[in-house]
Design an enzyme around this catalytic site. Sequence first.
Site, PDB file in Angstrom:
ATOM      1  N   GLU A 151       0.826  -1.206   0.000  1.00  0.00           N
ATOM      2  CA  GLU A 151       0.000   0.000   0.000  1.00  0.00           C
ATOM      3  C   GLU A 151       0.861   1.257   0.000  1.00  0.00           C
ATOM      4  OE1 GLU A 151      -3.729   2.013   2.464  1.00  0.00           O
ATOM      5  OE2 GLU A 151      -2.758   0.189   3.223  1.00  0.00           O
ATOM      6  N   GLU A 157       3.313   7.703   7.685  1.00  0.00           N
ATOM      7  CA  GLU A 157       3.096   6.289   7.999  1.00  0.00           C
ATOM      8  C   GLU A 157       4.135   5.369   7.375  1.00  0.00           C
ATOM      9  OE1 GLU A 157      -0.990   4.936   8.032  1.00  0.00           O
ATOM     10  OE2 GLU A 157      -1.702   7.016   7.992  1.00  0.00           O
ATOM     11  N   ASP A 184      -5.030   4.030  -1.852  1.00  0.00           N
ATOM     12  CA  ASP A 184      -6.011   4.470  -0.857  1.00  0.00           C
ATOM     13  C   ASP A 184      -6.249   5.958  -1.076  1.00  0.00           C
ATOM     14  OD1 ASP A 184      -6.852   5.731   1.692  1.00  0.00           O
ATOM     15  OD2 ASP A 184      -6.613   3.743   2.563  1.00  0.00           O
ATOM     16  N   THR A 185      -7.504   6.350  -1.217  1.00  0.00           N
ATOM     17  CA  THR A 185      -7.811   7.737  -1.563  1.00  0.00           C
ATOM     18  C   THR A 185      -7.353   8.713  -0.486  1.00  0.00           C
ATOM     19  OG1 THR A 185     -10.061   7.498  -0.653  1.00  0.00           O
ATOM     20  CG2 THR A 185      -9.768   7.072  -3.007  1.00  0.00           C
ATOM     21  N   HIS A 187      -4.666   8.488   1.457  1.00  0.00           N
ATOM     22  CA  HIS A 187      -3.231   8.696   1.312  1.00  0.00           C
ATOM     23  C   HIS A 187      -2.900   9.419   0.007  1.00  0.00           C
ATOM     24  CE1 HIS A 187      -2.532   6.270   4.832  1.00  0.00           C
ATOM     25  NE2 HIS A 187      -3.232   5.277   4.307  1.00  0.00           N
ATOM     26  N   HIS A 210      -8.666   1.104  -1.598  1.00  0.00           N
ATOM     27  CA  HIS A 210      -9.279   1.591  -0.367  1.00  0.00           C
ATOM     28  C   HIS A 210      -9.852   2.985  -0.577  1.00  0.00           C
ATOM     29  CE1 HIS A 210      -6.985  -1.042   2.820  1.00  0.00           C
ATOM     30  NE2 HIS A 210      -7.924  -1.699   2.173  1.00  0.00           N
ATOM     31  N   ARG A 216     -10.621  11.220   6.900  1.00  0.00           N
ATOM     32  CA  ARG A 216     -10.753   9.833   7.349  1.00  0.00           C
ATOM     33  C   ARG A 216     -12.196   9.453   7.657  1.00  0.00           C
ATOM     34  NH1 ARG A 216      -5.457   6.706   8.405  1.00  0.00           N
ATOM     35  NH2 ARG A 216      -6.426   5.795   6.554  1.00  0.00           N
ATOM     36  N   GLU A 245     -12.243   2.423   4.292  1.00  0.00           N
ATOM     37  CA  GLU A 245     -11.445   2.344   5.507  1.00  0.00           C
ATOM     38  C   GLU A 245     -11.527   3.649   6.308  1.00  0.00           C
ATOM     39  OE1 GLU A 245      -7.249   0.077   6.132  1.00  0.00           O
ATOM     40  OE2 GLU A 245      -7.147   1.994   5.079  1.00  0.00           O
TER      41      GLU A 245
END
Length: 293
Positions: A151, A157, A184-185, A187, A210, A216, A245
């Site tokens: 990912e 992170e 992941d949108t 990020h 994701h 978030r 997520e």
Amino acid sequence: MNKLGIFTNFWEKNWDFDHIKYIKKAKRIGFDILEFQAQPLLEMSKEHMAEIKKYADDAGIELTYSLGLDQRYDVSSADIRIREGGIDYLKRIVECVGYMDGKIISGVSYAGWGSPDYILDDKTAMTERSLDSMRQIVKTAENYGVIYCVEAVNRFESCIINTAQEALDYIAKVDSENIAVLLDTYHMNIEENNIGDAIRLAGEHLGSFHTGDNNRRCPGRGHINFDEIFQALADINYKGRIVSEPFVQMGGEVGRDIKVWRNLDVPEESYLDKEAAYLLKFEQDMLRKYGMA
């Protein structure tokens, strides 16, 4: 229509919980997939894993797995003992996923989860150590028919894979049919110059996807342009899983690890159930809008 899923820690503040409860919930709301952290599998008996799997199979819910690798098992570490421990740890997790007949695991599982607390002028050596470890781990994924998705996450992170291009470069060097990219949108909103272009760049190497808004919360509850995102998914003819997520509750292991310092939604199960139903409809409508249904 693409299979749509949700991550259990939308509701739960800790990484381990009653998995069967959330299989029931996912089924009731209408999701196809339930995703949860893979680490607790190591603490389960095979009998308990089989019970969870049977319940999911009977409910028609696919289980998928995510992972934020504990720094104790950092497979990019300069300490060979830590790397070797991490390789063994991740192989055992993949074996558990395989035992559950799982098809995919994703996350920050190519290095310890979190950014370095020291000056880093060049990450080449760190990345090479991660790649050497991953070439060993992915052999276990091949043996069990599991796709290992790396990912691309934001700079806070991880430092190894932050963009779609870095993820593509990484999997090319591993060179296995059982490794792919997860975008992941949340990020991408931080790291990519253009989210749609990043999705199109990943193309056929996009193994899972994701969703989550910039804050978030559920997609559509922030400022990310999901029309751009679903148009790009349609452009590459993406047929894979889309798992949302959102992390919206302060407290517990999840609040600490994800850095949620205030409740982003009403922290009540009934309210969150309604938000999950909203999320599912939002994404179903997007799939229809862009000819993916």
